[in-house]
Write a protein that holds these residues in place. Structure first.
Motif, PDB file in Angstrom:
ATOM      1  N   ASP A  36      14.070   7.000  -5.139  1.00 27.77           N
ATOM      2  CA  ASP A  36      15.787   6.649  -5.542  1.00 27.77           C
ATOM      3  C   ASP A  36      15.745   5.444  -5.578  1.00 27.77           C
ATOM      4  O   ASP A  36      14.893   4.622  -5.956  1.00 27.77           O
ATOM      5  N   ASP A  37      16.935   5.212  -4.726  1.00 23.77           N
ATOM      6  CA  ASP A  37      17.639   3.962  -5.982  1.00 23.77           C
ATOM      7  C   ASP A  37      16.232   3.104  -4.943  1.00 23.77           C
ATOM      8  O   ASP A  37      16.702   1.670  -5.710  1.00 23.77           O
ATOM      9  N   ALA A  38      16.498   3.377  -3.743  1.00 29.48           N
ATOM     10  CA  ALA A  38      15.562   2.395  -2.823  1.00 29.48           C
ATOM     11  C   ALA A  38      14.237   1.506  -3.845  1.00 29.48           C
ATOM     12  O   ALA A  38      14.208  -0.251  -3.775  1.00 29.48           O
ATOM     13  N   LEU A  39      13.766   2.896  -4.470  1.00 26.29           N
ATOM     14  CA  LEU A  39      12.695   2.133  -5.283  1.00 26.29           C
ATOM     15  C   LEU A  39      13.136   0.974  -5.861  1.00 26.29           C
ATOM     16  O   LEU A  39      12.647  -0.111  -6.660  1.00 26.29           O
ATOM     17  N   TYR A  40      13.792   1.774  -7.024  1.00 26.82           N
ATOM     18  CA  TYR A  40      14.598   1.148  -7.784  1.00 26.82           C
ATOM     19  C   TYR A  40      14.509  -0.868  -7.525  1.00 26.82           C
ATOM     20  O   TYR A  40      13.861  -1.426  -8.290  1.00 26.82           O
ATOM     21  N   GLU A  41      15.451  -0.674  -6.342  1.00 30.28           N
ATOM     22  CA  GLU A  41      15.823  -1.786  -6.029  1.00 30.28           C
ATOM     23  C   GLU A  41      14.438  -2.667  -5.899  1.00 30.28           C
ATOM     24  O   GLU A  41      14.366  -4.096  -6.302  1.00 30.28           O
ATOM     25  N   GLU A  42      13.674  -1.889  -5.073  1.00 33.80           N
ATOM     26  CA  GLU A  42      12.920  -2.548  -4.781  1.00 33.80           C
ATOM     27  C   GLU A  42      11.785  -3.122  -5.797  1.00 33.80           C
ATOM     28  O   GLU A  42      11.038  -4.210  -5.629  1.00 33.80           O
ATOM     29  N   LEU A  43      11.089  -1.916  -6.972  1.00 33.03           N
ATOM     30  CA  LEU A  43      10.845  -2.918  -7.585  1.00 33.03           C
ATOM     31  C   LEU A  43      11.794  -4.096  -9.483  1.00 33.03           C
ATOM     32  O   LEU A  43      10.417  -4.644  -9.437  1.00 33.03           O
ATOM     33  N   GLU A  44      12.382  -3.942  -8.732  1.00 34.47           N
ATOM     34  CA  GLU A  44      13.670  -4.649  -9.399  1.00 34.47           C
ATOM     35  C   GLU A  44      13.158  -6.045  -8.671  1.00 34.47           C
ATOM     36  O   GLU A  44      12.432  -6.999  -9.595  1.00 34.47           O
ATOM     37  N   ASP A  45      13.217  -5.651  -7.368  1.00 35.42           N
ATOM     38  CA  ASP A  45      12.653  -7.933  -6.814  1.00 35.42           C
ATOM     39  C   ASP A  45      11.487  -7.681  -7.318  1.00 35.42           C
ATOM     40  O   ASP A  45      11.498  -8.818  -7.726  1.00 35.42           O
ATOM     41  N   ALA A  46      10.426  -7.018  -7.232  1.00 38.14           N
ATOM     42  CA  ALA A  46       9.627  -7.194  -7.282  1.00 38.14           C
ATOM     43  C   ALA A  46       9.348  -7.898  -8.920  1.00 38.14           C
ATOM     44  O   ALA A  46       8.193  -8.700  -9.246  1.00 38.14           O
ATOM     45  N   LEU A  47      10.088  -7.192 -10.366  1.00 40.80           N
ATOM     46  CA  LEU A  47       9.538  -7.908 -10.995  1.00 40.80           C
ATOM     47  C   LEU A  47      10.043  -9.134 -11.914  1.00 40.80           C
ATOM     48  O   LEU A  47       9.720  -9.993 -12.181  1.00 40.80           O
ATOM     49  N   LEU A  48      11.292  -9.559 -10.634  1.00 38.90           N
ATOM     50  CA  LEU A  48      11.495 -10.606 -10.899  1.00 38.90           C
ATOM     51  C   LEU A  48      10.767 -12.050 -10.204  1.00 38.90           C
ATOM     52  O   LEU A  48      10.300 -13.157 -10.853  1.00 38.90           O
ATOM     53  N   HIS A  59      15.364  -4.407 -19.326  1.00 39.28           N
ATOM     54  CA  HIS A  59      14.726  -3.463 -20.053  1.00 39.28           C
ATOM     55  C   HIS A  59      13.910  -2.162 -19.554  1.00 39.28           C
ATOM     56  O   HIS A  59      13.890  -0.911 -19.963  1.00 39.28           O
ATOM     57  N   LEU A  60      12.487  -2.927 -18.359  1.00 39.28           N
ATOM     58  CA  LEU A  60      12.297  -1.840 -18.043  1.00 39.28           C
ATOM     59  C   LEU A  60      12.585  -0.997 -17.219  1.00 39.28           C
ATOM     60  O   LEU A  60      12.096   0.047 -17.291  1.00 39.28           O
ATOM     61  N   LEU A  61      13.678  -1.089 -16.249  1.00 45.48           N
ATOM     62  CA  LEU A  61      13.945  -0.554 -15.476  1.00 45.48           C
ATOM     63  C   LEU A  61      15.299   0.703 -16.078  1.00 45.48           C
ATOM     64  O   LEU A  61      14.457   1.908 -15.837  1.00 45.48           O
ATOM     65  N   ALA A  62      15.497   0.025 -17.288  1.00 42.00           N
ATOM     66  CA  ALA A  62      15.931   1.128 -17.775  1.00 42.00           C
ATOM     67  C   ALA A  62      14.889   2.288 -18.856  1.00 42.00           C
ATOM     68  O   ALA A  62      15.353   3.548 -18.855  1.00 42.00           O
ATOM     69  N   ASP A  63      14.226   1.816 -18.786  1.00 42.22           N
ATOM     70  CA  ASP A  63      13.360   2.777 -19.724  1.00 42.22           C
ATOM     71  C   ASP A  63      12.486   3.147 -18.902  1.00 42.22           C
ATOM     72  O   ASP A  63      12.018   4.356 -19.211  1.00 42.22           O
ATOM     73  N   LEU A  64      11.471   2.755 -17.889  1.00 45.68           N
ATOM     74  CA  LEU A  64      11.569   3.661 -17.124  1.00 45.68           C
ATOM     75  C   LEU A  64      12.098   5.058 -16.256  1.00 45.68           C
ATOM     76  O   LEU A  64      11.785   5.968 -16.094  1.00 45.68           O
ATOM     77  N   LYS A  65      13.318   4.984 -15.746  1.00 49.76           N
ATOM     78  CA  LYS A  65      13.577   6.183 -15.727  1.00 49.76           C
ATOM     79  C   LYS A  65      14.375   6.982 -16.645  1.00 49.76           C
ATOM     80  O   LYS A  65      14.281   7.630 -16.129  1.00 49.76           O
ATOM     81  N   GLN A  66      14.136   6.671 -17.954  1.00 51.66           N
ATOM     82  CA  GLN A  66      14.541   7.233 -19.027  1.00 51.66           C
ATOM     83  C   GLN A  66      12.399   8.419 -19.053  1.00 51.66           C
ATOM     84  O   GLN A  66      12.619   9.170 -18.966  1.00 51.66           O
ATOM     85  N   THR A 114       8.018  13.004  -9.158  1.00 51.44           N
ATOM     86  CA  THR A 114       8.193  13.408  -8.103  1.00 51.44           C
ATOM     87  C   THR A 114       7.978  12.698  -7.616  1.00 51.44           C
ATOM     88  O   THR A 114       8.255  12.860  -6.162  1.00 51.44           O
ATOM     89  N   GLU A 115       7.183  12.283  -7.958  1.00 49.77           N
ATOM     90  CA  GLU A 115       5.487  11.305  -6.520  1.00 49.77           C
ATOM     91  C   GLU A 115       5.978  10.063  -7.461  1.00 49.77           C
ATOM     92  O   GLU A 115       5.787   8.881  -8.075  1.00 49.77           O
ATOM     93  N   PRO A 116       6.192   8.632  -6.023  1.00 53.37           N
ATOM     94  CA  PRO A 116       6.136   7.425  -6.454  1.00 53.37           C
ATOM     95  C   PRO A 116       5.513   6.882  -7.855  1.00 53.37           C
ATOM     96  O   PRO A 116       4.959   6.351  -8.050  1.00 53.37           O
ATOM     97  N   GLN A 117       3.506   7.645  -7.018  1.00 52.58           N
ATOM     98  CA  GLN A 117       2.875   6.714  -7.997  1.00 52.58           C
ATOM     99  C   GLN A 117       2.588   7.222  -9.587  1.00 52.58           C
ATOM    100  O   GLN A 117       2.065   6.784 -10.617  1.00 52.58           O
ATOM    101  N   ALA A 118       3.455   8.568  -9.789  1.00 47.86           N
ATOM    102  CA  ALA A 118       3.709   8.571 -11.152  1.00 47.86           C
ATOM    103  C   ALA A 118       4.725   7.811 -11.521  1.00 47.86           C
ATOM    104  O   ALA A 118       4.813   7.713 -13.418  1.00 47.86           O
TER     105      ALA A 118
END
Length: 359
Positions: free
Chosen positions: A90-102, A113-120, A128-132
Motif C-alpha cells: 500500500d501507500d504506507a509501504l512505498y512511503e517507508e521505502l522512500e524514507d529508507a532509500l533516502l 526513479h526507483l519508486l516509479a520503476d518499482l511500481k510499474q 501481492t506480497e511485500p516480499q515479492a
C-alpha cells in the motif's frame, strides 16, 4: 602482443632397460603444440583459458568476497528489509521505502526513479506480497546500476597510462596497491609513478605497495608532480611496460590550485604520449554519502573521468550512493573495495551489488 601461454617442452624419451636381452625401441616423444597467442586487448581480470599451465596469483573466491560485501552493506540492507515485513502493498509501504532509500544515501532523483520503476514492475507482475516487492526492487536497482558496469581493458595502448586521484583519506594509494596486484596477477607489467609529492610520506607509502607487488616505481623527493608523471610515462614506453599507474596528490574539490595541478599533470602526460592518459580514475569513499556525488561531478568536469573505484564498503557505508551516481553522473565503476587486504578489491557487478544491498 601479450600471451597467457608458455610452450611446454617435449616429453623426454624413456630409455629401454639395460639388462633386457632384446630391448624394444623407446616410444618416440610427442611434442605438445604451442597454444595460440592470446591478445592482451581484453579485460585482464576475466577468467584465463583452462589450458594455461601457469595459474595467476591466488585470490579469494568470488563467493567469499561477496560475503564480505553483504556484511559491509548489512546496515543498509537491514534498514530497507524492515519495510517488507508487513502484510500489504500500500501507500504506507512505498512511503517507508522512500524514507529508507533516502537514508541509504540514494538521493532524491534516484529514489524517485526507483519508486516509479518499482511500481510499474509490481503492477506488471501483479505482485501481492511485500516480499515479492523486495525481489522486484532488486531488479530495479540492478537496471539502474547496469550502465556503471564496465570492464577495465588493458592493451590497446602500450603502455596504458592510468591517472588515479581522489580526496585525502579516500583510500587512493591503497587502491593503487590493490589494482597493481590485480594487473600483475593477470600478467601485466606495471610501473608506478609517485606523483603525489605534496603529502608527507606519500612516496614511501607507494613504495611499500611497489615492494609488496614487486614492481618498479619512479619517484623524486620533492619533485614536481607533472615532471614525475612525464618521466614515468617516458620510462614506461622505453621499458615496454603494459601499464603506468600515476598516483596523484589527494585533494579536495575546493582546493582550486590543486585541481589546476591535476589538469597540468594531464597536459604534461600528453606530451609524453599524445594518446594518454587512457584512463582517469577517481577513488571515492563509500561512507561520504551525497558528497561523493559532488566529488564525481567536480573531478569529472576538471579532468574528464573515465572510471571510479568505490572503497570502504565494509561496515558503516550505506551503499545507496552508487544509485545516486548512476542517476546523476553515470561514470563506470570499475572496482569496489570492502577492506584493507590486497584481495578486498573486486570488479563491480550491478546485480551482485543490488542483491548484497538488500540482503
Amino acid at each position: 602482443m601479450f600471451s597467457f601461454f608458455k610452450k611446454k617442452p617435449p616429453t623426454p624419451e624413456i630409455p629401454a632397460p639395460a639388462a633386457a636381452p632384446a630391448p624394444l625401441p623407446a616410444a618416440p616423444s610427442t611434442p605438445v603444440p604451442e597454444a595460440p597467442a592470446s591478445s592482451w586487448l581484453r579485460n585482464p581480470f576475466a577468467a584465463k583459458p583452462a589450458a594455461d599451465p601457469v595459474p595467476a596469483a591466488p585470490a579469494a573466491p568470488r563467493a567469499d568476497w561477496l560475503g564480505k560485501l553483504k556484511n559491509g552493506l548489512r546496515k543498509t540492507g537491514s534498514s530497507i528489509a524492515t519495510v517488507f515485513t508487513g502484510t500489504q502493498i500500500d501507500d504506507a509501504l512505498y512511503e517507508e521505502l522512500e524514507d529508507a532509500l533516502l537514508m541509504a544515501d540514494t538521493g532524491v532523483k534516484a529514489t524517485q526513479h526507483l519508486l516509479a520503476d518499482l511500481k510499474q514492475r509490481v503492477k506488471a507482475a501483479k505482485a501481492t506480497e511485500p516480499q515479492a516487492v523486495k525481489a522486484l526492487l532488486v531488479e530495479s536497482i540492478t537496471a539502474l546500476l547496469a550502465p556503471l558496469e564496465k570492464a577495465l581493458v588493458i592493451g590497446q595502448h602500450t603502455p596504458t597510462v592510468i591517472m588515479v586521484t581522489g580526496v585525502n583519506g579516500a583510500g587512493k594509494t591503497t587502491s593503487i596497491g590493490k589494482l597493481t596486484r590485480h594487473l600483475s596477477a593477470s600478467g601485466a607489467s606495471v610501473l608506478l609513478a609517485a606523483a603525489d609529492t605534496f603529502r608527507a610520506a606519500a612516496r614511501e607509502q607507494l613504495g611499500v605497495w611497489a615492494d609488496r607487488n614487486t614492481v618498479e616505481i619512479i619517484s623524486q623527493e620533492g619533485g614536481d608532480p607533472a615532471a614525475v608523471a612525464f618521466d614515468s610515462v617516458s620510462a614506461g614506453k622505453a621499458r615496454g611496460r603494459d601499464v603506468v599507474l600515476v598516483d596523484t596528490a589527494g585533494r579536495l574539490p575546493t582546493q582550486l590550485h590543486l585541481m589546476e595541478e591535476l589538469k597540468k599533470i594531464r597536459r604534461v602526460v600528453q606530451k609524453a604520449d599524445a594518446t594518454a592518459p587512457h584512463e582517469v580514475l577517481l577513488v571515492i569513499d563509500g561512507n561520504t554519502g551525497q558528497n561523493a556525488v559532488s566529488q564525481v561531478k567536480i573531478f569529472d568536469d576538471a579532468i574528464q573521468l573515465t572510471g571510479l573505484i568505490v572503497t570502504k564498503l565494509d561496515g558503516t557505508a550505506k551503499g545507496g550512493v552508487l544509485a545516486a551516481i548512476a542517476q546523476e553522473r553515470p561514470i563506470p565503476v570499475y572496482f569496489i573495495g570492502v577492506g584493507e587486504q590486497l584481495e578486498d578489491l573486486e570488479t563491480f557487478n550491478a546485480r551482485e551489488f543490488a542483491q548484497a544491498l538488500l540482503t
